[in-house]
Design an enzyme around this catalytic site. Structure first.
Site, short mmCIF file in Angstrom:
data_model
loop_
_atom_site.label_atom_id
_atom_site.label_comp_id
_atom_site.label_asym_id
_atom_site.label_seq_id
_atom_site.Cartn_x
_atom_site.Cartn_y
_atom_site.Cartn_z
N THR A 96 0.80 -1.22 0.00
CA THR A 96 0.00 0.00 0.00
C THR A 96 0.84 1.27 0.00
O THR A 96 0.60 2.19 -0.78
CB THR A 96 -0.94 -0.01 1.22
OG1 THR A 96 -1.81 -1.13 1.12
CG2 THR A 96 -1.77 1.27 1.29
N ASP A 179 -3.94 6.09 6.98
CA ASP A 179 -3.05 7.25 7.04
C ASP A 179 -2.03 7.23 5.91
O ASP A 179 -1.74 8.26 5.30
CB ASP A 179 -2.37 7.35 8.41
CG ASP A 179 -1.66 6.09 8.86
OD1 ASP A 179 -1.45 5.16 8.04
OD2 ASP A 179 -1.31 6.01 10.05
#
Length: 565
Positions: A96, A179
Site C-alpha cells: 500500500t 493514514d
C-alpha cells in the site's frame, strides 16, 4: 509553502540517482542537497479547476476485468474516458505505502524512498526497530503503543505540493481510509488531510479537525450506535456466495451486516468507502475546491477493497458486494461534483493488485497455489546460520514477514556479512516456495529499468523498489501463486506484495466531461499519472523530476502533453 527540509531531501535524491549506486546500510545519510529548480505554471484556458485523484486499494486489473461488465455507476462512467487496463505499479514491493507513493509523485519507490509498508532501521533509539512508512520515529515516546503519523519518509514532492509551490493559492486536500494512503498522496504540504482511525476520521498531530470532518464523524457515530443491515447480494454474485475454510477461518458468505458498536466491522465493509467519499464531498464545499483562479487537487484513497481482500480473499461474496457498492458510491460522488457545477478531471487507479486464498484457488484450477512454509522466515534463517557461524541466533536476520527485504544484524563485519548473505541465498533457494533471492549489491548494480514494465526481469522489478536508505541486505521473492501468509487468521487470510503481475497490474482511467474517450491496452505505469496531470493544468515541472512520462489524453489530433510530451 513547500518545506525547505522536504526540498532538500528531494534534491539530494535527484543527485543520488545520477551517481553510481553501491550497497548501503539503512542508516546511511543522503548526499548534500543542491537547490531545487523553480517551478512555474501557465494555466490553460480550458484546464480543469479541480483535479480528483482516486486510488482504490487492492483494485487489480484482474478484478477490474472480471467485474467491468457489471458496473453501472461511477466506474462505468470512468470507462467512457481514457482507459488503460494494463497500468503497472511496476516495482516488486507491491504494498500500500509504496504504491500510493508513486501515484502523485510520478516516481518509483526507488526514488520516493517508500520501499515497503515498513522496514527495519537498527539505529532507531526508542521502541522497535521496525519503522512504519508513515511514522515519525523522532516523535516516539517510550512505552507508547501508538505512533505519530507523518509523511516524513517521502523523499519527493507530490503533485499537490508542486501545485502549491507554483501558486500558494492552490489547495491540496487528501482523505483516505488509511493514514499512509492520505499522506503518500497528499505529501508534506497539505491544506487538509484526514484518514480513518478507530471510530472516525482524524488528522495530523497538532491540527484540529475541521467542521466537516467533525460532522462526518457524527454521522458515523450514529450508524455505529444502531448498526446496519446486510447489503443486498447482486444476482451475479450468487456463485461467489459459498463458504470456504482457510485454517480456522471461514470466508465467502459475509454480507456485511453491522452490529451496533462494531467499528472494525464498519472499517472492513463498503461503508468505509462511502464515508470517505462523503467526507471528500464535504471538503469540496468547506475548502471551496475548484472555484479559484488556479486548479486545486483532491486526493481520495479508498481502502475497503483492500481490507475486504485481506479478510476474505478476492473471489467470495464479500468482494462481489464490495465492488458493487463501491461502484454506486463513486457514482454518487461524481454526481455530487456535477451538481456543484465544478469543472473537474478525474484519474482513478490502484496502489497494487491482490490474490485470492489458496484454499479457494485449489478448487478453481490453480492447484499449485500454496501458503509459504516456515523455512523462509527470518527466524528459521537466523537459527540455521547462527549455528553455522557460532553466533547468537536472536536477531541475526531481521524481516517484516516471509518475503521481501531481509536485514542482517548491524554489528557484523563486512566480510562476514557477505558470507552470511551468500549462505542465506543458498538455503532459501532450496525451498519449494522461493523463486529468487537477490542481494543488495546485485540489485544496486542493476540499471534502473526502462521500456514496457511487463517485460522487466525480477531484478529490474526489485531495482525499481530499491533505495539504499531503507532497503535490506537481500530480497526474497516467492514463487508465483505462493501466498506470504503461513497461517491464516481472522482478518488476514489473503495478501499481495509479490513481484508478479497479479499484484503489479492495475487499471488507470482518466475522465473529464466531453473528452474523447479511448482504450489503450498497451502497458503504462502509475508514475505516468503525475506528469500527465501536470501537463493538463499547465504545470512546468523541472526535467528529470519524474520517472514517468506524460500520456496524451485527448483521444484525437490534439495533444494534452503539448511540447512536453
Amino acid at each position: 509553502m513547500f518545506r525547505v527540509k522536504t526540498l532538500a531531501r528531494f534534491s539530494s535524491f535527484l543527485l543520488a540517482t545520477v551517481l553510481p549506486l553501491a550497497p548501503a546500510i539503512a542508516q546511511e545519510a543522503p548526499p548534500p542537497p543542491p537547490s531545487l529548480p523553480i517551478v512555474s505554471q501557465q494555466v490553460p484556458q480550458n484546464a480543469p479547476r479541480l483535479v480528483v485523484a482516486i486510488s482504490i486499494d487492492q483494485f487489480s486489473s484482474d478484478i477490474f476485468a472480471q467485474y467491468r461488465q457489471r458496473f453501472t455507476g461511477g466506474l462505468a462512467r470512468l470507462t467512457t474516458g481514457a482507459v488503460f487496463p494494463a497500468g503497472y505499479q511496476s516495482h516488486a514491493a507491491t504494498e500500500t505505502c509504496p504504491g500510493h507513493s508513486t501515484i502523485l509523485t510520478g516516481n518509483r519507490p526507488a526514488h520516493t524512498g517508500i520501499i515497503a509498508n515498513s522496514w527495519i532501521d537498527q539505529s532507531v533509539a526508542v521502541g522497535p526497530k521496525q519503522v512504519y512508512c508513515a511514522e515519525d520515529t523522532g516523535k516516539r515516546a517510550a512505552g507508547s503503543k501508538d505512533y505519530v503519523a507523518s509523511p516524513i519518509h517521502l523523499l519527493v514532492p507530490t503533485l499537490g505540493e508542486w501545485m502549491k509551490r507554483a501558486n500558494p493559492a492552490a489547495r491540496n486536500i487528501a482523505v483516505s481510509g488509511k493514514d499512509r494512503g492520505a499522506l503518500m498522496m497528499g505529501g508534506h504540504d497539505t491544506d487538509q488531510v484526514y484518514w480513518w482511525k478507530g471510530k472516525g476520521f482524524v488528522t495530523l498531530a497538532g491540527r484540529e479537525p475541521g467542521p466537516t470532518a467533525i460532522a462526518q464523524n457524527v454521522e458515523i457515530a450514529r450508524t455505529l450506535a444502531k448498526g446496519a443491515p446486510a447489503f443486498p447480494l447482486p444476482a451475479y454474485c450468487g456463485r461467489n456466495d459459498r463458504a470456504v475454510t482457510a485454517g480456522e477461518v471461514t470466508v465467502g458468505t459475509n454480507h456485511f451486516a453491522l452490529k451496533a458498536g462494531d467499528a472494525d466491522g464498519f472499517r472492513i465493509s463498503p461503508r468505509l468507502d462511502r464515508a470517505t467519499l462523503d467526507l471528500a464531498v464535504k471538503l469540496v464545499d468547506e475548502q471551496k475546491l475548484g472555484r479559484g483562479a488556479v486548479p486545486d487537487l483532491l486526493a481520495v484513497s479508498l481502502s475497503a477493497t483492500d481490507y475486504v481482500g485481506h479478510a476474505t480473499g478476492t473471489e467470495g461474496a464479500e468482494m462481489c458486494i464490495q465492488l458493487a457498492q463501491l461502484d454506486l458510491a463513486l457514482g454518487d460522488f461524481l454526481a455530487s461534483l456535477d451538481k456543484r457545477g465544478i469543472d473537474y478531471a478525474v484519474v482513478l487507479t490502484a496502489d497494487h493488485g491482490g490474490f485470492d486464498i489458496p484454499e479457494r484457488l485449489h478448487e478453481q484450477a490453480l492447484e499449485k497455489s500454496a501458503r509459504v512454509g516456515p523455512e523462509v522466515s527470518a527466524e528459521a534463517l537466523s537459527e540455521a546460520l547462527g549455528k553455522r557461524y557460532g553466533l547468537a541466533p536472536k536477531g541475526l536476520i531481521l524481516a517484516d514477514g516471509p518475503a521481501g527485504d531481509y536485514w542482517l544484524r548491524k554489528d557484523l563485519d563486512e566480510g562476514l556479512r557477505g558470507r552470511i548473505v551468500d549462505d542465506a541465498k543458498a538455503i532459501l533457494m532450496t525451498s519449494p516456495y522461493v523463486e529468487k533471492v537477490l542481494s543488495a549489491a546485485e540489485i544496486a548494480a542493476t540499471p534502473m529499468p526502462s521500456g514496457s514494465p511487463e517485460t522487466w526481469t525480477l531484478a529490474e522489478r526489485a531495482r525499481a523498489s530499491y533505495n539504499p536508505l531503507h532497503s535490506g541486505d537481500f530480497v526474497v521473492m516467492l514463487k508465483r501463486s505462493v501466498v506470504a501468509i503461513p497461517t491464516p487468521r481472522a482478518g488476514y487470510v489473503a495478501t499481495h506484495g509479490s513481484p508478479w503481475d497479479y499484484d503489479r497490474r492495475v487499471p488507470i482511467m482518466f475522465w473529464r466531461k466531453g473528452m474523447n474517450g479511448f482504450e489503450q491496452p498497451s502497458a503504462v505505469e502509475t508514475v505516468d499519472i503525475a506528469p500527465s496531470l501536470a501537463a493538463l493544468i499547465g504545470l512546468k515541472i523541472p526535467q528529470g523530476a519524474f520517472d514517468g512520462r506524460c500520456l496524451d489524453l485527448d483521444g484525437g489530433p490534439a495533444n494534452t502533453c503539448g511540447a512536453g510530451k
